[in-house]
Design a protein around this motif. Structure first.
Motif, PDB file in Angstrom:
ATOM      1  N   ALA A  73       0.665  -1.250  -0.124  1.00 20.50           N
ATOM      2  CA  ALA A  73       0.015   0.286   0.409  1.00 20.50           C
ATOM      3  C   ALA A  73       0.858   1.116   0.215  1.00 20.50           C
ATOM      4  O   ALA A  73       1.550   1.304   0.775  1.00 20.50           O
ATOM      5  CB  ALA A  73      -1.071  -0.136   0.695  1.00 20.50           C
ATOM      6  N   ALA A  74       0.420   2.218  -1.000  1.00 21.51           N
ATOM      7  CA  ALA A  74       1.234   3.346  -1.133  1.00 21.51           C
ATOM      8  C   ALA A  74       0.916   4.138  -1.706  1.00 21.51           C
ATOM      9  O   ALA A  74      -0.362   3.582  -3.207  1.00 21.51           O
ATOM     10  CB  ALA A  74       3.079   2.687  -1.705  1.00 21.51           C
ATOM     11  N   GLN A  75       1.173   5.833  -2.052  1.00 24.86           N
ATOM     12  CA  GLN A  75       1.084   6.215  -2.991  1.00 24.86           C
ATOM     13  C   GLN A  75       2.799   6.529  -3.968  1.00 24.86           C
ATOM     14  O   GLN A  75       3.566   6.242  -3.629  1.00 24.86           O
ATOM     15  CB  GLN A  75       1.621   7.520  -2.143  1.00 24.86           C
ATOM     16  N   ILE A  76       2.410   5.846  -4.921  1.00 25.84           N
ATOM     17  CA  ILE A  76       3.284   5.749  -5.982  1.00 25.84           C
ATOM     18  C   ILE A  76       3.733   6.679  -7.158  1.00 25.84           C
ATOM     19  O   ILE A  76       4.145   5.799  -8.445  1.00 25.84           O
ATOM     20  CB  ILE A  76       2.731   3.872  -6.492  1.00 25.84           C
ATOM     21  N   ASP A  77       3.447   8.045  -7.263  1.00 27.09           N
ATOM     22  CA  ASP A  77       3.366   8.515  -8.555  1.00 27.09           C
ATOM     23  C   ASP A  77       3.917   9.709  -7.856  1.00 27.09           C
ATOM     24  O   ASP A  77       4.036  10.526  -7.212  1.00 27.09           O
ATOM     25  CB  ASP A  77       1.527   8.705  -8.951  1.00 27.09           C
ATOM     26  N   VAL A  78       5.342   9.688  -8.792  1.00 22.34           N
ATOM     27  CA  VAL A  78       6.251  10.607  -8.655  1.00 22.34           C
ATOM     28  C   VAL A  78       5.615  12.162  -9.033  1.00 22.34           C
ATOM     29  O   VAL A  78       5.985  12.831  -7.743  1.00 22.34           O
ATOM     30  CB  VAL A  78       7.690  10.765  -9.684  1.00 22.34           C
ATOM     31  N   THR A  83       3.737  17.559  -6.173  1.00 26.22           N
ATOM     32  CA  THR A  83       2.733  18.393  -6.485  1.00 26.22           C
ATOM     33  C   THR A  83       1.849  18.704  -4.860  1.00 26.22           C
ATOM     34  O   THR A  83       1.593  19.294  -4.239  1.00 26.22           O
ATOM     35  CB  THR A  83       1.255  18.369  -6.899  1.00 26.22           C
ATOM     36  N   ASN A  84       2.029  17.485  -4.112  1.00 22.94           N
ATOM     37  CA  ASN A  84       1.115  16.560  -2.913  1.00 22.94           C
ATOM     38  C   ASN A  84       2.331  16.453  -2.104  1.00 22.94           C
ATOM     39  O   ASN A  84       2.174  14.932  -1.557  1.00 22.94           O
ATOM     40  CB  ASN A  84       0.467  16.937  -3.462  1.00 22.94           C
ATOM     41  N   PRO A  85       3.886  17.214  -1.659  1.00 17.86           N
ATOM     42  CA  PRO A  85       4.757  15.734  -0.451  1.00 17.86           C
ATOM     43  C   PRO A  85       4.257  15.616   0.500  1.00 17.86           C
ATOM     44  O   PRO A  85       4.350  14.658   0.973  1.00 17.86           O
ATOM     45  CB  PRO A  85       5.732  17.106  -0.403  1.00 17.86           C
ATOM     46  N   LEU A  86       2.967  16.693   1.125  1.00 18.25           N
ATOM     47  CA  LEU A  86       1.808  16.186   2.048  1.00 18.25           C
ATOM     48  C   LEU A  86       1.777  14.965   2.244  1.00 18.25           C
ATOM     49  O   LEU A  86       1.789  13.800   2.934  1.00 18.25           O
ATOM     50  CB  LEU A  86       1.795  17.604   2.989  1.00 18.25           C
ATOM     51  N   PRO A 136      18.143  10.074  -3.505  1.00 18.47           N
ATOM     52  CA  PRO A 136      16.254  10.582  -4.443  1.00 18.47           C
ATOM     53  C   PRO A 136      16.572  11.803  -4.829  1.00 18.47           C
ATOM     54  O   PRO A 136      16.772  13.028  -3.811  1.00 18.47           O
ATOM     55  CB  PRO A 136      15.258  10.181  -3.370  1.00 18.47           C
ATOM     56  N   LEU A 137      15.885  11.764  -6.245  1.00 16.41           N
ATOM     57  CA  LEU A 137      15.602  12.844  -6.791  1.00 16.41           C
ATOM     58  C   LEU A 137      14.078  13.731  -6.344  1.00 16.41           C
ATOM     59  O   LEU A 137      13.783  14.763  -7.384  1.00 16.41           O
ATOM     60  CB  LEU A 137      15.083  12.754  -8.380  1.00 16.41           C
ATOM     61  N   SER A 138      13.302  12.450  -6.059  1.00 17.83           N
ATOM     62  CA  SER A 138      12.076  13.013  -6.108  1.00 17.83           C
ATOM     63  C   SER A 138      11.823  13.021  -4.540  1.00 17.83           C
ATOM     64  O   SER A 138      11.959  12.157  -3.155  1.00 17.83           O
ATOM     65  CB  SER A 138      10.776  12.747  -6.857  1.00 17.83           C
ATOM     66  N   PHE A 139      10.695  13.690  -3.986  1.00 20.18           N
ATOM     67  CA  PHE A 139       9.738  13.358  -3.201  1.00 20.18           C
ATOM     68  C   PHE A 139       9.330  11.907  -2.668  1.00 20.18           C
ATOM     69  O   PHE A 139       9.539  11.191  -1.588  1.00 20.18           O
ATOM     70  CB  PHE A 139       8.620  13.324  -2.380  1.00 20.18           C
ATOM     71  N   TYR A 140       8.979  11.511  -4.031  1.00 18.24           N
ATOM     72  CA  TYR A 140       8.098   9.874  -3.654  1.00 18.24           C
ATOM     73  C   TYR A 140       9.871   9.050  -3.072  1.00 18.24           C
ATOM     74  O   TYR A 140       9.854   7.796  -2.795  1.00 18.24           O
ATOM     75  CB  TYR A 140       8.326   9.159  -4.899  1.00 18.24           C
ATOM     76  N   GLY A 141      11.072   9.553  -4.019  1.00 18.32           N
ATOM     77  CA  GLY A 141      12.319   8.914  -3.821  1.00 18.32           C
ATOM     78  C   GLY A 141      12.491   8.724  -2.248  1.00 18.32           C
ATOM     79  O   GLY A 141      12.603   7.632  -1.238  1.00 18.32           O
ATOM     80  N   ARG A 264      10.053  15.563 -17.823  1.00 19.43           N
ATOM     81  CA  ARG A 264       9.512  16.150 -16.381  1.00 19.43           C
ATOM     82  C   ARG A 264      10.525  16.340 -15.229  1.00 19.43           C
ATOM     83  O   ARG A 264      11.755  15.153 -15.711  1.00 19.43           O
ATOM     84  CB  ARG A 264       8.321  14.866 -16.372  1.00 19.43           C
ATOM     85  N   THR A 265      10.178  16.741 -14.355  1.00 22.21           N
ATOM     86  CA  THR A 265      10.552  16.602 -13.629  1.00 22.21           C
ATOM     87  C   THR A 265      11.189  15.821 -12.459  1.00 22.21           C
ATOM     88  O   THR A 265       9.975  15.109 -12.095  1.00 22.21           O
ATOM     89  CB  THR A 265       9.855  17.509 -12.306  1.00 22.21           C
ATOM     90  N   GLY A 266      12.018  15.222 -11.980  1.00 22.25           N
ATOM     91  CA  GLY A 266      12.217  14.743 -10.970  1.00 22.25           C
ATOM     92  C   GLY A 266      12.589  13.010 -11.306  1.00 22.25           C
ATOM     93  O   GLY A 266      12.549  12.637 -11.237  1.00 22.25           O
ATOM     94  N   ASP A 267      13.025  12.628 -13.131  1.00 23.44           N
ATOM     95  CA  ASP A 267      13.129  11.506 -13.857  1.00 23.44           C
ATOM     96  C   ASP A 267      14.421  11.796 -14.409  1.00 23.44           C
ATOM     97  O   ASP A 267      14.735  12.670 -14.440  1.00 23.44           O
ATOM     98  CB  ASP A 267      12.204  11.371 -15.394  1.00 23.44           C
TER      99      ASP A 267
END
Length: 309
Positions: A73-78, A83-86, A136-141, A264-267
């Motif tokens: 279970a996770a938020q999986i989109d970079v 756009t919504n790091p919180l 990591p380059l993104s908040f997802y990472g 795209r940013t973060g790729d």
């Protein structure tokens, strides 16, 4: 064995549940259906509709009495993480902490955690092994890597076992092309719908693509192997996005005619994960070539289109 799979109605999680049920395990699923689908839920599994930060999480554990928890279970989109790091951090970090607390309270033997190649950031060398720096380059990472530290410390403090699996780019049947799907599902949707695929950047960026059934077999191996280890789960192969689309066009009988949009940013530009540690510790290796996996995936979506979905 009693096993709880979080995100078990989702793309990867539902395949893992199917495999566990077929192997004779007693499986419970926790999923809030934000991206997962009820039709993906195996009829022989027990389904709990809820999320990781639900106050009823303890009730799910009490009902399931899991020996092993497999956490997908996770938020999986970079892009969503940017756009919504919180929200990204709430789901991926706080949600995992809540899960770990229940694992401790209910004496779970082992947690298997689905991490990501996104934790590495821009590669300093290829292939990327598990000793590679984590930047990591993104908040997802960040939100996928941070739980690894919590898992390691919960294990140290409370004696719980774990295996962390860092996935390369997963594709396959049930991946949603209209939601936060991977590039393979998006391309299939465009090709079968007669629409022009979009490539971000020049298409020469590379990824390490792995078929979902190889992810399933890695999780199966981790039930009893890979104690307190972190392992890349990959094919250890580089494929450019252009070459990926060309292969898919060949299978579909379509012409190669993408449109190109800005990167795209973060790729990152290039990625390939070294999988030798998993081969050694888990006794696991990928069984599907890219063409085999793409063929199975495209055949599935063709059936969906013919059925009117």
């Amino acid at each position: 064995m009693n096993i709880l799979v979080t995100g078990g109605a989702g793309f990867i999680g539902s395949h893992i549940v199917d495999d566990l049920v077929q192997a004779g395990h007693h499986v419970h699923i926790l999923d809030n259906l934000s991206t997962g689908l009820k039709e993906n839920v195996n009829a022989s599994a027990v389904f709990h509709h809820g999320d990781l930060l639900d106050h009823r999480l303890a009730e799910v554990f009490a009902a399931a009495q899991p020996e092993v928890v497999i956490h997908h279970a996770a938020q999986i989109d970079v892009q969503t993480s940017l756009t919504n790091p919180l929200v990204d951090a709430k789901i991926n970090i706080l949600g995992t902490i809540a899960l770990l607390e229940q694992c401790r309270e209910h004496g779970v033997r082992k947690l298997i955690y689905a991490s990501s190649a996104a934790v590495y950031g821009t590669p300093q060398y290829l292939s990327i092994d598990e000793a590679h720096p984590v930047r990591p380059l993104s908040f997802y990472g960040i939100s996928k890597h941070t739980p690894e530290h919590y898992i390691e410390n919960f294990a140290f403090l409370y004696g719980m076992d774990f295996t962390i699996l860092r996935y390369a780019n997963v594709y396959g049947v049930r991946q949603d092309p209209k939601g936060e799907g991977g590039v393979v599902a998006v391309f299939v949707d465009k090709l079968l719908g007669g629409r022009q695929p979009v490539i971000y950047g020049n298409g020469e960026q590379t990824r390490d693509f792995i078929y979902v059934k190889d992810i399933v077999s890695a999780n199966r191996a981790a039930l009893d192997k890979g104690s307190r280890g972190i392992y890349n789960i990959s094919c250890n192969e580089q494929t450019s996005v252009n070459d990926l689309l060309k292969e898919m066009c060949s299978i579909c009988g379509s012409s190669f005619n993408p449109s190109y949009e800005p990167a795209r940013t973060g790729d990152i530009v290039h990625s390939r994960l070294d999988n030798r540690a998993a081969l050694k510790a888990l006794g696991w290796s990928p069984a599907f070539t890219l063409r085999d996996g793409l063929g199975a995936t495209i055949a599935y979506y063709k059936m969906q289109y013919q059925a009117g979905f």
